[in-house]
Design an enzyme around this catalytic site. Structure first.
Site, PDB file in Angstrom:
ATOM      1  N   CYS A   2       0.843  -1.192   0.000  1.00  0.00           N
ATOM      2  CA  CYS A   2       0.000   0.000   0.000  1.00  0.00           C
ATOM      3  C   CYS A   2       0.879   1.244   0.000  1.00  0.00           C
ATOM      4  O   CYS A   2       2.066   1.184   0.282  1.00  0.00           O
ATOM      5  CB  CYS A   2      -0.902   0.015   1.226  1.00  0.00           C
ATOM      6  SG  CYS A   2      -1.905  -1.481   1.400  1.00  0.00           S
ATOM      7  N   ARG A  27       1.457   1.435  -6.085  1.00  0.00           N
ATOM      8  CA  ARG A  27       1.616   0.582  -4.905  1.00  0.00           C
ATOM      9  C   ARG A  27       0.299  -0.044  -4.462  1.00  0.00           C
ATOM     10  O   ARG A  27       0.290  -0.934  -3.607  1.00  0.00           O
ATOM     11  CB  ARG A  27       2.208   1.384  -3.741  1.00  0.00           C
ATOM     12  CG  ARG A  27       3.581   1.937  -3.988  1.00  0.00           C
ATOM     13  CD  ARG A  27       4.094   2.647  -2.762  1.00  0.00           C
ATOM     14  NE  ARG A  27       4.296   1.714  -1.671  1.00  0.00           N
ATOM     15  CZ  ARG A  27       5.432   1.073  -1.418  1.00  0.00           C
ATOM     16  NH1 ARG A  27       6.475   1.280  -2.193  1.00  0.00           N
ATOM     17  NH2 ARG A  27       5.535   0.245  -0.424  1.00  0.00           N
ATOM     18  N   TRP A  74      -3.777  -1.815  -1.439  1.00  0.00           N
ATOM     19  CA  TRP A  74      -3.745  -3.110  -2.117  1.00  0.00           C
ATOM     20  C   TRP A  74      -4.229  -4.112  -1.082  1.00  0.00           C
ATOM     21  O   TRP A  74      -3.562  -4.375  -0.091  1.00  0.00           O
ATOM     22  CB  TRP A  74      -2.326  -3.434  -2.588  1.00  0.00           C
ATOM     23  CG  TRP A  74      -2.244  -4.659  -3.454  1.00  0.00           C
ATOM     24  CD1 TRP A  74      -2.402  -4.722  -4.816  1.00  0.00           C
ATOM     25  CD2 TRP A  74      -1.968  -5.995  -3.029  1.00  0.00           C
ATOM     26  NE1 TRP A  74      -2.239  -6.017  -5.255  1.00  0.00           N
ATOM     27  CE2 TRP A  74      -1.974  -6.814  -4.182  1.00  0.00           C
ATOM     28  CE3 TRP A  74      -1.717  -6.586  -1.799  1.00  0.00           C
ATOM     29  CZ2 TRP A  74      -1.746  -8.186  -4.130  1.00  0.00           C
ATOM     30  CZ3 TRP A  74      -1.490  -7.951  -1.743  1.00  0.00           C
ATOM     31  CH2 TRP A  74      -1.495  -8.738  -2.904  1.00  0.00           C
ATOM     32  N   ASN A 100       0.626   0.226   6.016  1.00  0.00           N
ATOM     33  CA  ASN A 100       1.147  -0.623   4.942  1.00  0.00           C
ATOM     34  C   ASN A 100       1.772  -1.846   5.587  1.00  0.00           C
ATOM     35  O   ASN A 100       2.620  -1.723   6.463  1.00  0.00           O
ATOM     36  CB  ASN A 100       2.198   0.142   4.131  1.00  0.00           C
ATOM     37  CG  ASN A 100       2.893  -0.729   3.097  1.00  0.00           C
ATOM     38  OD1 ASN A 100       2.327  -1.713   2.629  1.00  0.00           O
ATOM     39  ND2 ASN A 100       4.117  -0.377   2.741  1.00  0.00           N
ATOM     40  N   GLY A 101       1.338  -3.037   5.176  1.00  0.00           N
ATOM     41  CA  GLY A 101       1.909  -4.250   5.750  1.00  0.00           C
ATOM     42  C   GLY A 101       0.843  -5.122   6.374  1.00  0.00           C
ATOM     43  O   GLY A 101      -0.344  -5.043   6.047  1.00  0.00           O
ATOM     44  N   GLU A 482      10.249 -15.000 -18.210  1.00  0.00           N
ATOM     45  CA  GLU A 482       9.993 -13.574 -18.055  1.00  0.00           C
ATOM     46  C   GLU A 482       8.973 -13.085 -19.082  1.00  0.00           C
ATOM     47  O   GLU A 482       8.074 -12.290 -18.761  1.00  0.00           O
ATOM     48  CB  GLU A 482      11.300 -12.786 -18.181  1.00  0.00           C
ATOM     49  CG  GLU A 482      11.152 -11.273 -18.135  1.00  0.00           C
ATOM     50  CD  GLU A 482      10.535 -10.736 -16.849  1.00  0.00           C
ATOM     51  OE1 GLU A 482      10.154  -9.558 -16.837  1.00  0.00           O
ATOM     52  OE2 GLU A 482      10.418 -11.507 -15.858  1.00  0.00           O
ATOM     53  N   LYS A 486       5.307 -11.366 -18.153  1.00  0.00           N
ATOM     54  CA  LYS A 486       4.877 -10.056 -18.625  1.00  0.00           C
ATOM     55  C   LYS A 486       3.488 -10.131 -19.260  1.00  0.00           C
ATOM     56  O   LYS A 486       2.634  -9.290 -19.017  1.00  0.00           O
ATOM     57  CB  LYS A 486       5.875  -9.491 -19.658  1.00  0.00           C
ATOM     58  CG  LYS A 486       7.154  -8.974 -19.058  1.00  0.00           C
ATOM     59  CD  LYS A 486       6.940  -7.704 -18.288  1.00  0.00           C
ATOM     60  CE  LYS A 486       7.634  -7.633 -16.978  1.00  0.00           C
ATOM     61  NZ  LYS A 486       7.692  -8.657 -16.039  1.00  0.00           N
ATOM     62  N   GLU A 489       0.768 -10.843 -16.586  1.00  0.00           N
ATOM     63  CA  GLU A 489       0.621  -9.741 -15.636  1.00  0.00           C
ATOM     64  C   GLU A 489      -0.330  -8.662 -16.129  1.00  0.00           C
ATOM     65  O   GLU A 489      -1.151  -8.161 -15.364  1.00  0.00           O
ATOM     66  CB  GLU A 489       1.991  -9.085 -15.381  1.00  0.00           C
ATOM     67  CG  GLU A 489       2.850  -9.745 -14.342  1.00  0.00           C
ATOM     68  CD  GLU A 489       4.150  -8.981 -14.143  1.00  0.00           C
ATOM     69  OE1 GLU A 489       4.496  -8.722 -12.978  1.00  0.00           O
ATOM     70  OE2 GLU A 489       4.809  -8.644 -15.139  1.00  0.00           O
ATOM     71  N   HIS A 505       7.192 -34.316 -22.715  1.00  0.00           N
ATOM     72  CA  HIS A 505       6.940 -35.004 -21.442  1.00  0.00           C
ATOM     73  C   HIS A 505       5.644 -34.523 -20.796  1.00  0.00           C
ATOM     74  O   HIS A 505       5.560 -34.399 -19.578  1.00  0.00           O
ATOM     75  CB  HIS A 505       8.124 -34.811 -20.495  1.00  0.00           C
ATOM     76  CG  HIS A 505       9.404 -35.390 -21.027  1.00  0.00           C
ATOM     77  ND1 HIS A 505       9.640 -36.745 -21.103  1.00  0.00           N
ATOM     78  CD2 HIS A 505      10.502 -34.787 -21.557  1.00  0.00           C
ATOM     79  CE1 HIS A 505      10.831 -36.958 -21.632  1.00  0.00           C
ATOM     80  NE2 HIS A 505      11.376 -35.786 -21.928  1.00  0.00           N
ATOM     81  N   LYS A 604       3.385  -2.883  -6.965  1.00  0.00           N
ATOM     82  CA  LYS A 604       4.781  -2.767  -7.373  1.00  0.00           C
ATOM     83  C   LYS A 604       5.738  -3.333  -6.345  1.00  0.00           C
ATOM     84  O   LYS A 604       6.670  -4.050  -6.670  1.00  0.00           O
ATOM     85  CB  LYS A 604       5.102  -1.290  -7.635  1.00  0.00           C
ATOM     86  CG  LYS A 604       6.500  -1.042  -8.189  1.00  0.00           C
ATOM     87  CD  LYS A 604       6.657  -1.645  -9.560  1.00  0.00           C
ATOM     88  CE  LYS A 604       7.979  -1.324 -10.196  1.00  0.00           C
ATOM     89  NZ  LYS A 604       8.212  -2.086 -11.428  1.00  0.00           N
TER      90      LYS A 604
END
Length: 609
Positions: A2, A27, A74, A100-101, A482, A486, A489, A505, A604
């Site tokens: 947050c 954030r 968030w 935040n947390g 990666e 992307k 996301e 396989h 983020k």
């Protein structure tokens, strides 16, 4: 996860806080809110959704207060809603907080507050506990009440608090979550991150763990957990507000993709002297120390983890030291074998990633040497490491990381070359050839960016597909992870990556007509092997988009489309290969109309486990 902002001064806090929250919306953007100290007590306004929703909600109100705190959320505990939004206010309306947390023992505290003090909670959040707890403990000294509250709380958090009984004052506390204090003229601030304050100042204090901050209009005082005043050097921020703005680009992500040549040049050239000798920001790793290490751990999360996969390859190849790459959230729970012969490399864009920080502390407690690769100066990971190697990516605002990833790769190459030269496991010719390739990379990326229109057209044709597979071998498999991340996301397409040799396989059973397969074939030593894998999926009627080096036109025979990157050695190809994958993800998400810079459910800086 947050964002928090606080202002105390002589102007209306409302405008400063709303503006700061906009800079922190990366954030968290599930909800936003503001609390102001006014003549009538503390006034709280909060709204589900983006900050624009809050602005609209309060646009007709004459809210005025010289002191206030704000929050963009968030969600962790409790669904996004108006009531669960921050700030939270105590039952007696004397205390308001932003947080935040996570408060891990919030259920125990909630029960105690209800049983012993009759507090009735309004929200589903852990954060409300902080406001109610401070209110109950406050006997006329807000600072003392905060100290008592944190002594009862477990978790990782940073919070700001205001009291209707102590005007013109904000108190904040930090434990394992980012917090800074900003020094203005006739005003002072608290915030989660620097962009919130850049418009108004460039002098900040970095707040350490278990420190309390007292902000009034004319002073910022920092105290440790024993209540003793702490002296702290002022950090002068050397990047501007313009660095954190879109600069004419439609989205921050696109801007940051295009900033990669500059960021790579900065990260590379700052570490080379006039004779092309590498120096690692004052890191004093001697040959004897390197010979003492029998193992290297690279530990990270998400995109940084993918950079670590490339780091493993190049360190083992150039320095001939065994390297293990681990996901930070798993590392400390499997009791890894770490001792004073271990070099632990932590990679984190923000330097505040809680899982990475926890893994770092675990390794440090067992005697490992800690080297961190981070983008944010003075961040928690940086401060708790023995050695720090900074990327020079500049501020990265988009949630989906791009330039942070490529600068992390540059750091991995420099560390590997430095180690290899010191251990005499590479020749001068090899060293110079790889360094020459790295120096040429920014110009080659610019060539790829000049052809972005081709990738944009491809995205317009393929954006409505529901399943995408990324395949590759060797270093290409690391980049495939990666590229897949992307895409998922920001476009929410179900995509995943797999080493191409593993297709038969099990995964090839999922191939259907028109399934998109992004095939990375940039490793000359594995090119023929990749052609075989491409033929396998093409035989199942897959739509194959291949990425290959210029001149390797044979791949066109088995691919639907080919994206070419400039010629380069196999070792440095990830720096080029990832760029078209970033662009493809961006343009697909744009065609779908998604909120590219702020994808749903993501933030983020991940400061919770």
């Amino acid at each position: 996860m947050c964002g928090i902002v606080g202002y105390v001064g002589s102007d209306n806090a409302r405008d400063y806080i709303i503006d700061g929250l906009k800079k922190l919306e990366y954030r968290g953007y599930d909800s936003a809110g503001i609390a102001l100290q006014t003549e009538d007590g503390i006034i709280v306004r909060k709204k589900k959704g983006k900050i624009a929703n809050l602005e609209q909600e309060i646009s007709g109100e004459k809210l005025y207060g010289n002191t206030g705190i704000g929050h963009t959320r968030w969600a962790t505990h409790g669904a996004p809603s108006d009531i669960n939004s921050h700030p939270h206010i105590s039952e007696d309306e004397s205390i308001a907080i932003v947080h935040n947390g996570i408060v891990e023992n919030y259920m125990d505290l909630k029960k105690w507050l209800n049983d012993e003090h009759g507090i009735v909670f309004k929200t589903e959040t852990d954060s409300e506990v902080i406001a109610q707890l401070i209110s109950v403990l406050n006997k006329g000294d807000l600072e003392e009440a905060v100290y008592q509250a944190v002594s009862m709380m477990r978790g990782a958090y940073a919070f700001g608090v205001i009291s209707k009984n102590e005007p013109n004052k904000i108190i904040a506390y930090r434990k394992d979550a980012p917090l800074i204090a900003g020094l203005g003229k006739g005003c002072n601030f608290i915030a989660s991150d620097i962009p919130a304050l850049l418009k108004y100042l460039n002098k900040i204090y970095l707040i350490e763990n278990d420190e309390l901050v007292i902000c009034t209009p004319d002073r910022v005082e920092i105290k440790n957990k024993e209540g003793q005043t702490v002296k702290r050097d002022i950090l002068q921020v050397n990047w501007s507000l313009e660095d954190a703005e879109k600069d004419g680009y439609e989205h921050f992500m696109l801007k940051e993709i295009h900033e990669q040549p500059k960021a790579i040049r900065e990260t590379l050239t700052r570490r080379l002297d006039e004779n092309d000798n590498i120096f690692l920001d004052g890191i004093s790793l001697t040959k004897e120390e390197l010979e003492n290490f029998n193992k290297v751990y690279i530990v990270a999360c998400g995109t940084a983890y993918h950079a670590g996969l490339v780091g493993k390859y190049v360190i083992e190849k150039m320095a001939r030291i065994p390297v293990e790459v681990d996901i930070a959230s798993e590392f400390r729970y499997r009791d890894p074998f770490v001792d004073d012969k271990t070099l632990f490399i932590a990679i984190s864009q923000s330097g505040e990633t809680l899982d990475t920080l926890a893994a770092l502390r675990e390794a440090k407690s067992k005697g490992a040497r800690i080297l961190s690769v981070v983008n944010v100066v003075g961040s928690s990971v940086a401060r708790e490491s023995d050695d720090v190697f900074y990327t020079w990516a500049g501020p990265e605002i988009a949630v989906a990381s791009t330039k942070a990833y490529t600068t992390q790769l540059i750091c991995m190459y420099l560390i590997a070359l430095y180690m290899g030269r010191l251990r005499e496991t590479i020749s001068d010719e090899y060293y110079n050839s790889i360094l020459s390739e790295l120096k040429a990379t920014p110009a080659k990326i610019e060539k790829i960016l000049d052809k972005a229109g081709e990738i944009e057209n491809l995205a317009k044709y393929l954006y409505n597909r529901t399943n995408v597979f990324f395949i590759g071998r060797g270093l290409d498999s690391a980049v495939a992870y990666e590229g897949s991340l992307k895409l998922k996301e920001i476009s929410y397409i179900n995509s995943f990556a797999i080493a191409a040799g593993e297709l038969k396989h099990g995964t090839i059973a999922l191939m259907e007509p028109e399934t998109i397969v992004i095939s990375l074939a940039t490793q000359d030593s594995l090119f023929e092997k990749m052609l075989s894998n491409i033929v396998e999926v093409k035989a199942r009627m897959a739509h194959v988009v291949s990425v290959a080096k210029e001149g390797n036109t044979k791949i066109e025979e088995s691919s639907t489309e080919v994206i070419y990157i400039p010629q380069c050695t196999d070792e440095v190809s990830p720096l080029l290969t990832v760029v078209p994958l970033q662009l493809f993800a961006y343009y697909v998400a744009r065609e779908k109309g998604e909120d590219i810079d702020k994808p749903r459910n993501l933030a983020k800086s991940v400061t919770v486990e």
